[in-house]
Design an enzyme around this catalytic site. Structure first.
Site, PDB file in Angstrom:
ATOM      1  N   HIS A   1      -7.979   1.437   1.207  1.00  0.00           N
ATOM      2  CA  HIS A   1      -7.883   1.342   2.677  1.00  0.00           C
ATOM      3  C   HIS A   1      -8.702   2.444   3.364  1.00  0.00           C
ATOM      4  CE1 HIS A   1      -5.172  -0.406   6.033  1.00  0.00           C
ATOM      5  NE2 HIS A   1      -6.338  -0.022   6.544  1.00  0.00           N
TER       6      HIS A   1
ATOM      7  N   GLU B   1       0.846  -1.207   0.000  1.00  0.00           N
ATOM      8  CA  GLU B   1       0.000   0.000   0.000  1.00  0.00           C
ATOM      9  C   GLU B   1       0.871   1.242   0.000  1.00  0.00           C
ATOM     10  OE1 GLU B   1      -2.934  -0.027   3.105  1.00  0.00           O
ATOM     11  OE2 GLU B   1      -3.776  -1.931   2.485  1.00  0.00           O
TER      12      GLU B   1
HETATM   13  P1  NAD Z   1     -10.424  -8.093  17.072  1.00  0.00           P
HETATM   14  O1  NAD Z   1      -9.157  -8.322  17.806  1.00  0.00           O
HETATM   15  O2  NAD Z   1     -11.639  -7.678  17.800  1.00  0.00           O
HETATM   16  O3  NAD Z   1     -10.797  -9.428  16.239  1.00  0.00           O
HETATM   17  C1  NAD Z   1      -9.855 -10.240  15.611  1.00  0.00           C
HETATM   18  C2  NAD Z   1     -10.327 -11.701  15.735  1.00  0.00           C
HETATM   19  O4  NAD Z   1      -9.419 -12.530  15.012  1.00  0.00           O
HETATM   20  C3  NAD Z   1     -10.359 -12.189  17.185  1.00  0.00           C
HETATM   21  O5  NAD Z   1     -11.615 -12.755  17.495  1.00  0.00           O
HETATM   22  C4  NAD Z   1      -9.229 -13.235  17.231  1.00  0.00           C
HETATM   23  O6  NAD Z   1      -9.508 -14.323  18.108  1.00  0.00           O
HETATM   24  C5  NAD Z   1      -9.191 -13.701  15.779  1.00  0.00           C
HETATM   25  N1  NAD Z   1      -7.914 -14.288  15.409  1.00  0.00           N
HETATM   26  C6  NAD Z   1      -6.672 -13.795  15.629  1.00  0.00           C
HETATM   27  N2  NAD Z   1      -5.743 -14.643  15.129  1.00  0.00           N
HETATM   28  C7  NAD Z   1      -6.413 -15.686  14.582  1.00  0.00           C
HETATM   29  C8  NAD Z   1      -6.010 -16.880  13.919  1.00  0.00           C
HETATM   30  N3  NAD Z   1      -4.721 -17.169  13.720  1.00  0.00           N
HETATM   31  N4  NAD Z   1      -6.974 -17.718  13.504  1.00  0.00           N
HETATM   32  C9  NAD Z   1      -8.281 -17.441  13.727  1.00  0.00           C
HETATM   33  N5  NAD Z   1      -8.723 -16.335  14.346  1.00  0.00           N
HETATM   34  C10 NAD Z   1      -7.794 -15.475  14.768  1.00  0.00           C
HETATM   35  O7  NAD Z   1     -10.066  -7.053  15.915  1.00  0.00           O
HETATM   36  P2  NAD Z   1     -11.092  -6.144  15.078  1.00  0.00           P
HETATM   37  O8  NAD Z   1     -11.264  -4.838  15.745  1.00  0.00           O
HETATM   38  O9  NAD Z   1     -12.277  -6.951  14.713  1.00  0.00           O
HETATM   39  O10 NAD Z   1     -10.192  -5.863  13.777  1.00  0.00           O
HETATM   40  C11 NAD Z   1      -9.863  -6.911  12.871  1.00  0.00           C
HETATM   41  C12 NAD Z   1      -8.825  -6.421  11.897  1.00  0.00           C
HETATM   42  O11 NAD Z   1      -9.401  -5.451  11.033  1.00  0.00           O
HETATM   43  C13 NAD Z   1      -7.648  -5.647  12.525  1.00  0.00           C
HETATM   44  O12 NAD Z   1      -6.670  -6.519  12.999  1.00  0.00           O
HETATM   45  C14 NAD Z   1      -7.159  -4.792  11.407  1.00  0.00           C
HETATM   46  O13 NAD Z   1      -6.147  -5.497  10.706  1.00  0.00           O
HETATM   47  C15 NAD Z   1      -8.362  -4.651  10.505  1.00  0.00           C
HETATM   48  N6  NAD Z   1      -8.823  -3.251  10.405  1.00  0.00           N
HETATM   49  C16 NAD Z   1      -8.919  -2.703   9.179  1.00  0.00           C
HETATM   50  C17 NAD Z   1      -9.356  -1.388   9.035  1.00  0.00           C
HETATM   51  C18 NAD Z   1      -9.493  -0.773   7.674  1.00  0.00           C
HETATM   52  O14 NAD Z   1      -9.366   0.439   7.563  1.00  0.00           O
HETATM   53  N7  NAD Z   1      -9.787  -1.519   6.633  1.00  0.00           N
HETATM   54  C19 NAD Z   1      -9.641  -0.626  10.176  1.00  0.00           C
HETATM   55  C20 NAD Z   1      -9.554  -1.231  11.431  1.00  0.00           C
HETATM   56  C21 NAD Z   1      -9.139  -2.542  11.537  1.00  0.00           C
END
Ligand code: NAD
Length: 308
Positions: free
Chosen positions: A281, A262
């Protein structure tokens, strides 16, 4: 008086709240490292967004710094090790973008299944592409949520309550029983998720254990009519395999907000495919998410200095 350096634009309401709490606020947008070293000398707290970088050199120049706050989620621009060595607290606002990202994920599902971006492109080219734009509904389809955390659950809520979708999910932890019950959600293994879902939506963080979790083998398990949505991190998907899957019709389409590189290069192979919707993004890029992020870190700062 507690002095806070606001080194990135944050929501106006958050700035007001800091001032109302009696803090001295110094505002300078995105100072470079040398300027930040000067500015940080006598402040008690600093607020940043994805910029500026709070490097070891900056942290070592701070004489009074107790808090580094990131009005948002990712902490990649902060040297966490250096902060920890100096006993400096690091705050962020992990829940602030949840609803915004979830809504974008659902928006991408609709854009791909109803070919909205494609239809728009064709109309601008003077083509009435009604026949080519035969789409599919979300109603009654199976949504496979990869990572049922904050955002995954928010997507499942919109999809289940709003579109009557059936929810299956894969996560390393089972989600709370009340949520499974509310959404009639079934926890399945990874291969079942890829085999059974009509729409797969990715919400796991990028970790060594999730890097290229969605690879050729998994993409080949998907239904030919299924689509993949990624609003998490580009590295969770093997892009080369995805391009192959989209070109060769192993899957029907994809909606992507995040990329392995990115900004992604303008001539990226994904930009040549009609069955893909791409956004730069923008998941957390809403007025509401920014307001929530600003308010959440400011509240944490106020609480910290009041109780210390
Ligand atoms: P969160 O921590 O609430 O949820 C992540 C989930 O993934 C958890 O339930 C965790 O148990 C699970 N997990 C982690 N590792 C795993 C694995 N190896 N196998 C299976 N499950 C696994 O996070 P969230 O707030 O829901 O955010 C998720 C992701 O979204 C962030 O990590 C970030 O990368 C991304 N995000 C993107 C944007 C964007 O602008 N597009 C903005 C915010 C967050």
């Amino acid at each position: 008086m507690v002095k806070v350096l606001v080194a990135a634009p944050i929501h106006e309401k958050a700035l007001e709240k800091l001032k109302e709490a009696g803090f001295e606020v110094v505002y300078e947008e995105y100072p470079d490292e040398n300027r930040l070293i000067e500015l940080i000398k006598d402040v008690d707290a600093i607020i940043v967004r994805s910029k500026p970088k709070v490097t070891r050199k900056v942290i070592e120049a701070a004489e009074k710094l107790k808090v580094i706050a990131r009005a948002g989620v990712g902490l990649d621009n902060i040297d966490l090790e250096a902060a920890e060595e100096r006993g400096i607290k690091v705050f962020n606002a992990p829940a602030a973008p949840t609803q915004s990202v979830a809504e974008l994920a659902v928006g991408l599902m609709l854009a791909v299944l109803r070919k909205i971006a494609y239809a728009d492109r064709k109309m601008r080219e003077g083509e009435w592409s009604k026949k080519q734009c035969l789409g599919n509904e979300l109603y009654g389809k199976v949504l496979g949520v990869l990572g049922m955390g904050r955002i995954g659950t928010a997507v499942a809520r919109i999809a289940h309550h709003g579109f009557g979708m059936k929810i299956i999910y894969y996560d390393k932890r089972r989600c709370p029983h009340e949520i499974e019950k509310e959404l009639d959600a079934k926890c399945v293994d990874l291969d079942t998720l890829f085999r059974e879902a009509d729409v797969i939506t990715i919400h796991v963080p990028l970790l060594p254990s999730t890097k290229h979790l969605v690879n050729e083998e998994k993409l080949r398990l998907m239904k030919k009519t299924a689509i993949l949505i990624n609003t998490a991190r580009g590295g969770v998907v093997d892009t080369e395999a995805l391009v192959k899957a989209l070109k060769e019709g192993w899957i029907a389409g994809a909606g992507l907000d995040v990329f392995e590189e990115e900004p992604s290069p303008p001539d990226h192979p994904l930009t040549k495919l009609e069955n893909v919707v791409l956004t730069p993004h923008i998941g957390a890029n809403t007025v509401e998410a920014q307001e929530r992020a600003g308010m959440e870190v400011v509240e944490k700062i106020i609480e910290f200095f009041k109780s210390s």
